[in-house]
Enzyme design. Structure first.
Site, mmCIF file in Angstrom:
data_model
loop_
_atom_site.group_PDB
_atom_site.id
_atom_site.type_symbol
_atom_site.label_atom_id
_atom_site.label_comp_id
_atom_site.label_asym_id
_atom_site.label_seq_id
_atom_site.Cartn_x
_atom_site.Cartn_y
_atom_site.Cartn_z
ATOM 1 N N ASP A 1 0.770 5.294 53.525
ATOM 2 C CA ASP A 1 1.375 4.449 54.543
ATOM 3 C C ASP A 1 0.338 4.228 55.645
ATOM 4 O O ASP A 1 -0.486 5.103 55.921
ATOM 5 C CB ASP A 1 2.604 5.122 55.154
ATOM 6 C CG ASP A 1 3.600 5.587 54.103
ATOM 7 O OD1 ASP A 1 3.958 4.775 53.238
ATOM 8 O OD2 ASP A 1 4.001 6.768 54.153
ATOM 9 N N ASP B 1 6.373 4.957 57.754
ATOM 10 C CA ASP B 1 7.420 5.817 57.202
ATOM 11 C C ASP B 1 7.709 6.934 58.193
ATOM 12 O O ASP B 1 6.782 7.576 58.723
ATOM 13 C CB ASP B 1 7.002 6.407 55.856
ATOM 14 C CG ASP B 1 7.255 5.443 54.705
ATOM 15 O OD1 ASP B 1 7.475 4.248 54.962
ATOM 16 O OD2 ASP B 1 7.213 5.889 53.538
ATOM 17 N N ARG C 1 13.098 -3.118 53.608
ATOM 18 C CA ARG C 1 12.940 -1.987 54.523
ATOM 19 C C ARG C 1 12.487 -2.431 55.909
ATOM 20 O O ARG C 1 11.399 -2.105 56.363
ATOM 21 C CB ARG C 1 11.971 -0.937 53.967
ATOM 22 C CG ARG C 1 12.420 -0.333 52.660
ATOM 23 C CD ARG C 1 11.496 0.783 52.201
ATOM 24 N NE ARG C 1 11.926 1.329 50.917
ATOM 25 C CZ ARG C 1 11.279 2.272 50.240
ATOM 26 N NH1 ARG C 1 10.159 2.783 50.740
ATOM 27 N NH2 ARG C 1 11.737 2.706 49.087
ATOM 28 N N ASP D 1 1.920 1.473 50.023
ATOM 29 C CA ASP D 1 3.259 2.047 50.144
ATOM 30 C C ASP D 1 3.931 1.430 51.369
ATOM 31 O O ASP D 1 4.121 0.227 51.413
ATOM 32 C CB ASP D 1 3.169 3.572 50.223
ATOM 33 C CG ASP D 1 4.509 4.242 49.981
ATOM 34 O OD1 ASP D 1 5.484 3.557 49.631
ATOM 35 O OD2 ASP D 1 4.599 5.469 50.152
#
Length: 426
Positions: free
Chosen positions: A207, A250, A302, A246
């Site tokens: 990330d 996060d 997301r 990714d």
């Protein structure tokens, strides 16, 4: 009259001119204002504002950044990034590509031949090529994973770019990241993950920013993207896109008290994940996150997806494009309080496409604009998705109290369009 006019003009100009003896504002010493989201809770978030002169660094390359980070130490520190810092470089500053990391006889061609699901089946990859992939991945991780310790401020100077890096705040607290363009946390060695119920998928490692067990973090005026290596340009293997990225951000594993403000997430698949598993009961009572005045542009999903957390999502701007799957993901025990957000979509994307639920039960929403028109996300979700997803209620079990002034969606839409992202701190 002429002299009066000159005097008035001089007085007006004086309002916008900084006297020669005045000191310029140092944004690296800024702390999170009181009441600005969950990260202001309790003692607030000050980052490295208490750093002494010996722990204020300006870095221009990976080696300098690694030294300044001090292996994730808790010593108060301020790190200013100047120019473009490329994490995929050796100790001499020379660029490294994927071939430089490959070891143990790894090659993508051999890997694809070894684990083709038509011959390998649904078992996890194992054997020489998977071992070589893991060893190669470890070599890249040594360069691109950058640990950020407690009491740290990282701020970009004008035009600063951090390329190819994964900033990781692991079990640390009181961290600020601001005014930084984070690009292309590119994984050279994705792993194939078979699925007994289907083909499987490619899993990537990095990330742009990963908060794991982190507390009191303020992320502000950051731009995060895949710029340089967009995933849509990657080939397809085993009937799946060969993803190299990714998440952009996060927030997982019990992270708590986070404010994400005035940032731009763009050109990516999975943008912001809050809570990483449906069975991680230790996340209960944590994952308290505020996202306000952020821009989500060409994000497939997301934005955010939430498990367990109490998330305040207000005054954000969404530009939805082709490839969109959903924006707000309502997952296990999540409590999302969404206020005055604005969505811009092409004509074939419906309001019902903006929200998706997996085991979630509630979503509070108000003041939403869809292509300029007021809509009720909750009612429309329940009307159009009730057959395949659980109906949601409006009772999320909490009411936000820590926030800046909440503008109408129309006002926030304009302000975010011109003010979010790196290089736009007033």
């Amino acid at each position: 009259m002429r002299f009066r006019h000159i005097a008035v003009v001089a007085g007006v100009l004086g309002l916008f001119c900084v006297p020669a003896h005045a000191e310029a504002r140092d944004i690296a010493r800024d702390t999170l204002p009181a009441g600005d989201g969950w990260a202001s809770y309790g003692a607030g978030t000050t980052g490295g504002a208490a750093a002494d002169d010996d722990h204020v660094h300006t870095v221009t390359d990976r080696a300098g950044l690694v030294r300044a980070l001090d292996n994730g130490s808790d010593t108060p520190k301020i790190i200013r990034i100047a120019g473009t810092v490329d994490a995929n470089t050796d100790d001499d500053g020379d660029h490294l590509d994927c071939a430089d990391y490959a070891t143990g006889g790894y090659s993508l061609k051999k890997y694809l031949a070894a684990y083709d699901p038509r011959t390998w089946g649904s078992a996890r990859p194992s054997g020489p090529q998977e071992e070589a992939r893991q060893a190669s991945a470890a070599r890249q991780a040594e360069r691109v994973v950058l640990p950020v310790g407690s009491n740290t401020t990282i701020v970009g100077l004008r035009g600063a770019v951090l390329k190819g890096a994964s900033l990781q705040v692991r079990n640390a607290e009181n961290v600020i990241v601001r005014n930084l363009d984070l690009r292309d946390a590119y994984d050279c060695f994705p792993v194939w993950q078979p699925n007994t119920g289907g083909l499987g998928d490619w899993k990537t490692a990095y990330d742009n920013i990963w908060l794991t067990g982190a507390r009191h973090v303020w992320i502000d005026h950051v731009t995060a993207s895949d710029k340089g290596h967009p995933d849509e340009a990657e080939p397809t293997y085993f009937a799946r896109n060969y993803l190299r990225h990714d998440g952009l951000l996060d927030i997982t594993n019990g992270s708590d008290l986070v404010t994400v403000s005035w940032s731009r997430f763009t050109g990516h698949d999975k943008a912001v994940l809050i809570g990483n598993g449906d069975t991680v009961a230790g996340d209960r009572g944590r994952l308290r996150v505020t996202l306000h005045h952020n821009a989500f542009e060409s994000i497939a999903q997301r934005a955010p997806r939430v498990r367990f957390g109490q998330v305040h999502l207000y005054n954000n701007r969404y530009e939805v494009t082709d490839g969109h799957r959903y924006s707000i993901g309502v997952s296990t025990e999540s409590g999302i309080h969404a206020e005055n957000n604005a969505f811009h979509t092409p004509g074939h994307i419906e309001v019902a496409d903006l929200v998706k639920s997996w085991n979630g039960t509630a979503l509070h929403q108000s003041g939403t604009l869809f292509n300029g028109y007021p809509v009720d996300l909750l009612t429309i979700h329940n009307a159009y998705n009730g057959g395949s997803e659980r109906d949601l209620t409006a009772d999320v079990g909490w009411t936000p109290t820590l926030h800046t002034e909440i503008d109408s969606a129309a006002v926030a839409d304009r302000e975010v369009a011109r003010g979010a992202g790196a290089g736009r701190i007033p």
